[in-house]
Design a protein around this motif. Structure first.
Motif, PDB file in Angstrom:
ATOM      1  N   TYR A 112       6.690  38.699   0.126  1.00  0.00           N
ATOM      2  CA  TYR A 112       5.672  37.722   0.535  1.00  0.00           C
ATOM      3  C   TYR A 112       4.390  38.443   0.981  1.00  0.00           C
ATOM      4  O   TYR A 112       4.407  39.649   1.253  1.00  0.00           O
ATOM      5  CB  TYR A 112       6.190  36.878   1.701  1.00  0.00           C
ATOM      6  N   ASP A 141      17.580  37.619   1.381  1.00  0.00           N
ATOM      7  CA  ASP A 141      17.537  36.251   1.921  1.00  0.00           C
ATOM      8  C   ASP A 141      16.165  35.612   1.802  1.00  0.00           C
ATOM      9  O   ASP A 141      15.908  34.580   2.406  1.00  0.00           O
ATOM     10  CB  ASP A 141      18.020  36.230   3.386  1.00  0.00           C
ATOM     11  N   VAL A 142      15.250  36.253   1.082  1.00  0.00           N
ATOM     12  CA  VAL A 142      13.936  35.651   0.826  1.00  0.00           C
ATOM     13  C   VAL A 142      13.650  35.758  -0.676  1.00  0.00           C
ATOM     14  O   VAL A 142      14.121  36.683  -1.336  1.00  0.00           O
ATOM     15  CB  VAL A 142      12.795  36.350   1.603  1.00  0.00           C
ATOM     16  N   THR A 153      23.073  39.477   4.512  1.00  0.00           N
ATOM     17  CA  THR A 153      23.245  38.021   4.560  1.00  0.00           C
ATOM     18  C   THR A 153      23.798  37.500   3.231  1.00  0.00           C
ATOM     19  O   THR A 153      24.499  36.491   3.205  1.00  0.00           O
ATOM     20  CB  THR A 153      21.915  37.292   4.854  1.00  0.00           C
ATOM     21  N   GLY A 188      11.626  36.933  -2.670  1.00  0.00           N
ATOM     22  CA  GLY A 188      10.677  37.932  -3.145  1.00  0.00           C
ATOM     23  C   GLY A 188       9.912  38.567  -2.006  1.00  0.00           C
ATOM     24  O   GLY A 188      10.220  38.356  -0.825  1.00  0.00           O
ATOM     25  N   THR A 207       3.105  38.276   3.760  1.00  0.00           N
ATOM     26  CA  THR A 207       3.510  38.955   4.990  1.00  0.00           C
ATOM     27  C   THR A 207       4.896  38.444   5.341  1.00  0.00           C
ATOM     28  O   THR A 207       5.410  37.535   4.668  1.00  0.00           O
ATOM     29  CB  THR A 207       2.517  38.761   6.152  1.00  0.00           C
ATOM     30  N   ALA A 230       7.359  46.345   5.672  1.00  0.00           N
ATOM     31  CA  ALA A 230       7.954  45.131   5.109  1.00  0.00           C
ATOM     32  C   ALA A 230       9.447  45.388   4.934  1.00  0.00           C
ATOM     33  O   ALA A 230       9.878  46.042   3.995  1.00  0.00           O
ATOM     34  CB  ALA A 230       7.291  44.778   3.787  1.00  0.00           C
TER      35      ALA A 230
HETATM   36  P1  ADP Z   1      18.889  42.523   3.424  1.00  0.00           P
HETATM   37  O1  ADP Z   1      19.953  42.371   4.453  1.00  0.00           O
HETATM   38  O2  ADP Z   1      19.095  41.673   2.225  1.00  0.00           O
HETATM   39  O3  ADP Z   1      18.609  43.960   3.086  1.00  0.00           O
HETATM   40  P2  ADP Z   1      16.599  42.475   5.195  1.00  0.00           P
HETATM   41  O4  ADP Z   1      16.800  41.672   6.429  1.00  0.00           O
HETATM   42  O5  ADP Z   1      16.716  43.950   5.305  1.00  0.00           O
HETATM   43  O6  ADP Z   1      17.581  41.906   4.078  1.00  0.00           O
HETATM   44  O7  ADP Z   1      15.176  42.143   4.550  1.00  0.00           O
HETATM   45  C1  ADP Z   1      14.805  40.808   4.329  1.00  0.00           C
HETATM   46  C2  ADP Z   1      13.868  40.359   5.438  1.00  0.00           C
HETATM   47  O8  ADP Z   1      12.653  41.103   5.356  1.00  0.00           O
HETATM   48  C3  ADP Z   1      13.407  38.924   5.327  1.00  0.00           C
HETATM   49  O9  ADP Z   1      14.309  38.032   5.927  1.00  0.00           O
HETATM   50  C4  ADP Z   1      12.046  38.939   6.031  1.00  0.00           C
HETATM   51  O10 ADP Z   1      12.104  38.437   7.329  1.00  0.00           O
HETATM   52  C5  ADP Z   1      11.700  40.415   6.117  1.00  0.00           C
HETATM   53  N1  ADP Z   1      10.355  40.722   5.597  1.00  0.00           N
HETATM   54  C6  ADP Z   1       9.428  41.487   6.237  1.00  0.00           C
HETATM   55  N2  ADP Z   1       8.302  41.541   5.532  1.00  0.00           N
HETATM   56  C7  ADP Z   1       8.486  40.806   4.419  1.00  0.00           C
HETATM   57  C8  ADP Z   1       7.677  40.483   3.286  1.00  0.00           C
HETATM   58  N3  ADP Z   1       6.415  40.932   3.177  1.00  0.00           N
HETATM   59  N4  ADP Z   1       8.200  39.711   2.323  1.00  0.00           N
HETATM   60  C9  ADP Z   1       9.457  39.249   2.431  1.00  0.00           C
HETATM   61  N5  ADP Z   1      10.280  39.507   3.463  1.00  0.00           N
HETATM   62  C10 ADP Z   1       9.816  40.283   4.452  1.00  0.00           C
END
Ligand code: ADP
Ligand code: ASP
Ligand code: MG
Length: 449
Positions: free
Chosen positions: A227, A222-223, A11, A225, A229, A256
């Protein structure tokens, strides 16, 4: 020279505007010399479809068109510079040729080449974004240094060779240029393209950081840090500012998605701090993963993994027998299956299959041949539609009352399997997938809010 490796996920490099934000992050930090990119959001999913070779020619054309649109929009926003346009067209033409070829004849080598092309395009475009912002930047082909074995779709890194190749071919470039390379992609000793499994760009970035003895590794996503959960599942989830390698590794392993499960291993080996933050909002800060953290709470976070497969292997021969597990595991190893959770009783073994490091093309791990190979050994029951919940923290195995509390909170649920005791950092169990959100929300509420 201080070196940081920064990885930008799908993203984060989804389109021109997103790439601009990532470029600003790179340019604001002089130490970032290596940038690892994922394919633009959605592209790998489309490539997986193409690589399956099962689509009609119309579906194939639609998928190729969708990828074209994503990449061409970025190129157009960059003003269609000639050399980048030419290389991008080459990649897109190759994609079409390989997709046509695999529709006629399945080939795992061709599948890998198709899957790798998303990162080829995004790295090409991102290097140009950096150059247009005034940086000296070049695309660098990860295949020339990311040496793997030939386990296509889930290739294993050949670390010593990667270190030597990175030192010889990548390191010398860093004093003059920012290097932009593909995550997820490598090559075996014969030069065949390989991929590391879905979500593997985090792992690539960690391997580059280890090989370069980097000061830190930055995972931009896209987050903001890690979290307590998955924020998509519990609206009240909050960012953990600091977490230890052990806890983060358990979180990644137990689902995660924010970190690929293997990401922490290279960081631990080389003692590299890892930062996780949002490329959309870098000022929001993020999570630092380090050897030690200031706090070590009993309950740190709750990890979730959907679509778990539970195999129950039953055999009367197991009673007082020696070597049954060894035989069982030998069959699983032959199919390159890594076992995840396991519990045993007198005459049966229940185990879940590790799907997190699953193959890039998303193949089902429970193939008919696996069941056929297990048949002489035991009766096997396969259950699907389960979800794994991992409660991550510290001293879990030695703190009185943890299980009473956790299972008391979900006493009305049908808990299918419980694993606790092997690690001080987790207790894991399976619940029915349908119940997942309810269970996660009530556990999160009681333990973290
Ligand atoms: P990227 O494409 O940047 O690798 P991902 O989609 O693989 O991103 O990973 C980010 C997603 O991980 C977040 O959008 C979130 O929904 C998910 N996620 C699952 N568990 C967690 C957590 N404990 N903290 C943050 N994000 C989490
Ligand atoms: N593009 C690959 C995937 O979607 C690798 C990654 O993004 O980490 O799985
Ligand atoms: Mg990811």
């Amino acid at each position: 020279m201080n070196v940081s490796v920064a990885k930008f996920g799908g993203t984060s490099v989804a389109n021109f505007e997103a790439m601009q934000r990532c470029a600003d992050i790179v340019l604001a930090d002089n130490s970032i010399r290596v940038v690892v990119v994922s394919a633009s959001s959605g592209v790998t999913n489309l490539l997986v479809e193409l690589a399956n070779g099962q689509q009609s020619s119309a579906q194939r054309l639609d998928a190729l068109q969708a990828i074209n649109t994503i990449q061409q929009q970025i190129l157009t926003a960059l003003g269609t510079p000639e050399s980048v346009a030419a290389s991008l067209s080459q990649n897109l033409e190759l994609m079409q040729q390989l997709a046509d070829a695999i529709a006629l004849r399945p080939s795992i080598e061709t599948s890998e080449r198709i899957l790798s092309l998303g990162e080829a395009c995004s790295s090409l475009l991102f290097a140009e974004v950096l150059r247009q912002k005034g940086a000296t930047a070049q695309q660098f082909d990860a295949k020339s240094v990311m040496r793997t074995d030939s386990l296509f779709g889930r290739a294993n890194i050949q670390l010593e060779q990667v270190k030597q190749l990175v030192e010889a071919k990548m390191q010398p470039l860093l004093s003059d240029s920012i290097v932009v390379t593909q995550g997820f992609v490598g090559a075996d000793e014969h030069g065949n393209t390989t991929t590391l499994g879905r979500g593997g760009s985090d792992y690539s970035a960690a391997i580059f950081a280890e090989a370069l003895k980097a000061d830190n590794l930055q995972i931009w996503t896209d987050v903001a840090g890690i979290y307590t959960t998955d924020p998509r599942m519990a609206a009240n989830a909050r960012v953990i500012r600091e977490i230890t390698f052990n806890e983060a590794a358990e979180m990644a392993t137990f689902g995660a998605k924010v970190l690929h499960p293997a990401t922490i291993v290279p960081a631990v080996r080389q003692g590299i701090d890892v930062f996780v933050g949002s490329s959309r909002d870098p000022s929001a800060g993020g999570t630092w993963i380090r050897d030690r953290a200031q706090a070590d709470p009993t309950y740190r976070a709750l990890a979730v993994r959907k679509n778990q497969t539970l195999l129950t292997c039953h055999s009367l021969n197991m009673l007082h027998a020696q070597g049954f597990l060894a035989e069982l595991f030998a069959v699983l190893a032959k199919h390159h299956i890594s076992v995840d959770l396991i519990t045993t009783s007198e005459v049966s073994v229940a185990l879940t299959l590790d799907t997190t490091g699953s193959s890039s093309a998303g193949d089902n791990l429970v193939q008919p041949q696996l069941l056929a190979d297990l048949e002489p050994l035991c009766d096997v029951t396969v259950e699907q539609d389960l979800a794994l919940i991992g409660i991550i923290g510290n001293r879990i195995a030695s703190t009185a009352g943890v299980c009473a509390k956790v299972f008391g909170l979900i006493k009305d649920q049908n808990v299918r399997l419980i694993c606790q005791g092997a690690s001080p950092h987790n207790v894991c169990f399976l619940v029915e997938q349908q119940q997942l959100e309810t269970v996660v929300q009530s556990l999160h509420h009681a333990l973290f809010e």
